[in-house]
Design a protein around this motif. Structure first.
Motif, PDB file in Angstrom:
ATOM      1  N   ILE A   8      -3.374   5.412  11.985  1.00  0.00           N
ATOM      2  CA  ILE A   8      -3.199   4.224  11.140  1.00  0.00           C
ATOM      3  C   ILE A   8      -1.880   3.541  11.491  1.00  0.00           C
ATOM      4  O   ILE A   8      -0.818   4.155  11.446  1.00  0.00           O
ATOM      5  N   ASP A   9      -1.984   2.274  11.856  1.00  0.00           N
ATOM      6  CA  ASP A   9      -0.798   1.464  12.148  1.00  0.00           C
ATOM      7  C   ASP A   9      -0.618   0.469  10.983  1.00  0.00           C
ATOM      8  O   ASP A   9      -1.426  -0.432  10.805  1.00  0.00           O
ATOM      9  N   HIS A  10       0.424   0.677  10.197  1.00  0.00           N
ATOM     10  CA  HIS A  10       0.641  -0.117   8.966  1.00  0.00           C
ATOM     11  C   HIS A  10       1.819  -1.067   9.189  1.00  0.00           C
ATOM     12  O   HIS A  10       2.932  -0.646   9.444  1.00  0.00           O
ATOM     13  N   GLU A  11       1.551  -2.389   9.057  1.00  0.00           N
ATOM     14  CA  GLU A  11       2.595  -3.396   9.285  1.00  0.00           C
ATOM     15  C   GLU A  11       2.684  -4.341   8.090  1.00  0.00           C
ATOM     16  O   GLU A  11       1.684  -4.897   7.645  1.00  0.00           O
ATOM     17  N   LYS A  12       3.894  -4.498   7.568  1.00  0.00           N
ATOM     18  CA  LYS A  12       4.124  -5.440   6.473  1.00  0.00           C
ATOM     19  C   LYS A  12       4.247  -6.864   7.039  1.00  0.00           C
ATOM     20  O   LYS A  12       4.901  -7.065   8.062  1.00  0.00           O
ATOM     21  N   ILE A  69       0.865  -1.186   0.000  1.00  0.00           N
ATOM     22  CA  ILE A  69       0.000   0.000   0.000  1.00  0.00           C
ATOM     23  C   ILE A  69       0.899   1.232   0.000  1.00  0.00           C
ATOM     24  O   ILE A  69       1.750   1.387   0.886  1.00  0.00           O
ATOM     25  N   ASP A  70       0.718   2.076  -0.961  1.00  0.00           N
ATOM     26  CA  ASP A  70       1.547   3.274  -1.081  1.00  0.00           C
ATOM     27  C   ASP A  70       1.310   4.212   0.098  1.00  0.00           C
ATOM     28  O   ASP A  70       0.162   4.394   0.549  1.00  0.00           O
ATOM     29  N   GLU A  71       2.392   4.823   0.587  1.00  0.00           N
ATOM     30  CA  GLU A  71       2.273   5.738   1.727  1.00  0.00           C
ATOM     31  C   GLU A  71       1.382   6.931   1.401  1.00  0.00           C
ATOM     32  O   GLU A  71       0.694   7.471   2.275  1.00  0.00           O
ATOM     33  N   ASN A  72       1.366   7.359   0.148  1.00  0.00           N
ATOM     34  CA  ASN A  72       0.514   8.491  -0.252  1.00  0.00           C
ATOM     35  C   ASN A  72      -0.964   8.145  -0.076  1.00  0.00           C
ATOM     36  O   ASN A  72      -1.768   9.014   0.306  1.00  0.00           O
ATOM     37  N   ILE A  73      -1.314   6.882  -0.349  1.00  0.00           N
ATOM     38  CA  ILE A  73      -2.710   6.459  -0.166  1.00  0.00           C
ATOM     39  C   ILE A  73      -3.074   6.482   1.312  1.00  0.00           C
ATOM     40  O   ILE A  73      -4.174   6.901   1.694  1.00  0.00           O
ATOM     41  N   LEU A  74      -2.129   6.037   2.172  1.00  0.00           N
ATOM     42  CA  LEU A  74      -2.391   6.049   3.621  1.00  0.00           C
ATOM     43  C   LEU A  74      -2.525   7.476   4.143  1.00  0.00           C
ATOM     44  O   LEU A  74      -3.370   7.750   5.011  1.00  0.00           O
ATOM     45  N   LYS A 116      -3.579  10.041   2.398  1.00  0.00           N
ATOM     46  CA  LYS A 116      -4.874  10.520   1.906  1.00  0.00           C
ATOM     47  C   LYS A 116      -6.019   9.958   2.754  1.00  0.00           C
ATOM     48  O   LYS A 116      -6.979  10.668   3.082  1.00  0.00           O
ATOM     49  N   LEU A 117      -5.911   8.675   3.130  1.00  0.00           N
ATOM     50  CA  LEU A 117      -6.933   8.052   3.968  1.00  0.00           C
ATOM     51  C   LEU A 117      -6.998   8.738   5.332  1.00  0.00           C
ATOM     52  O   LEU A 117      -8.093   9.015   5.850  1.00  0.00           O
ATOM     53  N   TYR A 118      -5.837   9.015   5.911  1.00  0.00           N
ATOM     54  CA  TYR A 118      -5.804   9.693   7.227  1.00  0.00           C
ATOM     55  C   TYR A 118      -6.471  11.058   7.155  1.00  0.00           C
ATOM     56  O   TYR A 118      -7.218  11.454   8.063  1.00  0.00           O
ATOM     57  N   GLU A 119      -6.221  11.795   6.099  1.00  0.00           N
ATOM     58  CA  GLU A 119      -6.828  13.128   5.943  1.00  0.00           C
ATOM     59  C   GLU A 119      -8.342  13.049   5.861  1.00  0.00           C
ATOM     60  O   GLU A 119      -9.044  13.974   6.279  1.00  0.00           O
ATOM     61  N   ASN A 120      -8.865  11.947   5.336  1.00  0.00           N
ATOM     62  CA  ASN A 120     -10.317  11.814   5.174  1.00  0.00           C
ATOM     63  C   ASN A 120     -11.024  11.309   6.431  1.00  0.00           C
ATOM     64  O   ASN A 120     -12.174  11.693   6.690  1.00  0.00           O
ATOM     65  N   ILE A 121     -10.354  10.459   7.213  1.00  0.00           N
ATOM     66  CA  ILE A 121     -11.047   9.846   8.356  1.00  0.00           C
ATOM     67  C   ILE A 121     -10.495  10.320   9.699  1.00  0.00           C
ATOM     68  O   ILE A 121     -11.130  10.128  10.738  1.00  0.00           O
ATOM     69  N   LEU A 122      -9.277  10.904   9.696  1.00  0.00           N
ATOM     70  CA  LEU A 122      -8.634  11.431  10.911  1.00  0.00           C
ATOM     71  C   LEU A 122      -8.523  10.368  12.012  1.00  0.00           C
ATOM     72  O   LEU A 122      -8.762  10.642  13.200  1.00  0.00           O
ATOM     73  N   LEU A 123      -8.180   9.153  11.620  1.00  0.00           N
ATOM     74  CA  LEU A 123      -7.937   8.074  12.573  1.00  0.00           C
ATOM     75  C   LEU A 123      -6.482   7.648  12.461  1.00  0.00           C
ATOM     76  O   LEU A 123      -5.909   7.618  11.372  1.00  0.00           O
TER      77      LEU A 123
END
Length: 345
Positions: free
Chosen positions: A160-164, A144-149, A151-158
């Protein structure tokens, strides 16, 4: 320990099979078309029975169980858990060890990760009152591209913990865990029925194996012999071609030899004639050039007197060359001559 190693090797991740997660607190009528697995008496995972007939290994692990595995490590009841794969995505929310909301879908060509998360959160809030998500846990087996994450944060303001993660390692960890064993769908192994005694079956298998090996050996030997025969035939054809070439060359040589002998005789005669001519040249005459052709002779040189050259011509060359033409040029002590003799055909 050996039993769990066998289970680990026989586990399959149930991506392609239709499945739903059901909270035990909700009263539902069980559908006979589904097979239900009860998870800790908290929720159920249901598989479509006709899907279960096609999987090849003996233990089927649901993606919902993958996320439940992560939930049990920290028991965050306010988190949205997401398991992202290349072609599939799973979405769950847990509360007090029970799965209260879950989705598992196959991605299509128009799939957008951020929009899927937003739409899934909206769907959850439409069905649940007064229960809010505070953060998102993403376990990413794809990319998942960091730019997408962002953008998602800006929309939901939650948060996000991203783990590969690596699916194979994760599946090994879960499949060898004894406490999860009852949460897998286990395919029943069909018992083999032996019509004949075991010793007879083994003997037949040994005889059959020997026959196969003998057949393979005979086929191999036949193949070798066939190859040798083909090579011998090819060599025979090559020898025949060479013999024909030698015959052709011999025939050509037989045709050439008479001409060569005739040319050799003529060359011998010419050399003899040339030698005789030069032997007859008087001492008083000096030849500076002698040019022989098939029917003519050109001589250039010096003579102190014309009669010397005339006598030489008449005496030595009359029998060889019938026609003659001589030109003289007077110099201080004699003459320079050019003489052209030719034969009458």
């Amino acid at each position: 320990m050996a039993e769990y190693d066998d289970i680990k090797k026989s586990c399959e991740l149930a991506n392609d099979y239709k499945q739903i997660a059901i909270c035990n607190e909700k009263e539902i009528k069980l559908d006979q078309n589904y097979f239900y697995i009860d998870i800790s008496s908290k929720f159920k995972i249901a598989f479509l029975k006709k899907d279960l007939e096609k999987f090849t290994k003996y233990y089927l692990v649901s993606p919902f169980l993958i996320l439940y595995h992560f939930y049990l490590k920290e028991k965050n009841d306010k988190a949205l858990y997401i398991f992202n794969q290349k072609d599939f995505i799973t979405f769950t929310i847990f509360k007090e060890n029970s799965l209260i909301f879950g989705k598992h879908i196959k991605k299509d060509e128009n799939f957008a990760f951020d929009q899927f998360v937003i739409d899934s959160i909206k769907e959850f809030y439409e069905n649940e009152c007064c229960y809010f998500i505070e953060d998102i846990k993403i376990y990413d087996a794809d990319f998942i591209d960091e730019n997408i994450l962002e953008k998602l944060y800006e929309n939901i303001l939650l948060e996000i913990d991203h783990e590969k993660i690596e699916i194979d390692k994760l599946l090994d960890e879960i499949c060898k865990n004894e406490k999860y064993l009852g949460w897998f769908y286990k395919k029943e192994k069909k018992k083999k029925e032996f019509i004949f005694p075991k010793w007879l079956t083994i003997a037949a298998a040994v005889i059959f194996s020997i026959m196969i090996l003998a057949d393979i050996y005979i086929r191999f030997q036949n193949s070798v012999l066939e190859e040798k025969m083909i090579n011998l035939q090819n060599e025979k054809i090559d020898l025949q071609d060479k013999i024909e070439e030698l015959r052709s060359e011999t025939k050509e040589l037989k045709e050439i030899i008479p001409f060569a002998q005739e040319i050799k005789s003529k060359n011998t005669l010419i050399v003899s004639n040339i030698k005789n001519i030069f032997d007859l040249v008087p001492d008083e005459i000096v030849l500076t050039k002698a040019e022989f052709t098939k029917n003519s002779l050109i001589l250039m040189g010096f003579t102190p007197k014309k009669r010397y050259f005339e006598e030489f011509i008449n005496k030595a060359l009359k029998n060889f060359y019938q026609k003659r033409e001589v030109k003289y040029k007077k110099i201080e002590n004699g003459y320079i001559f050019i003489s052209k003799k030719s034969r009458v055909n």
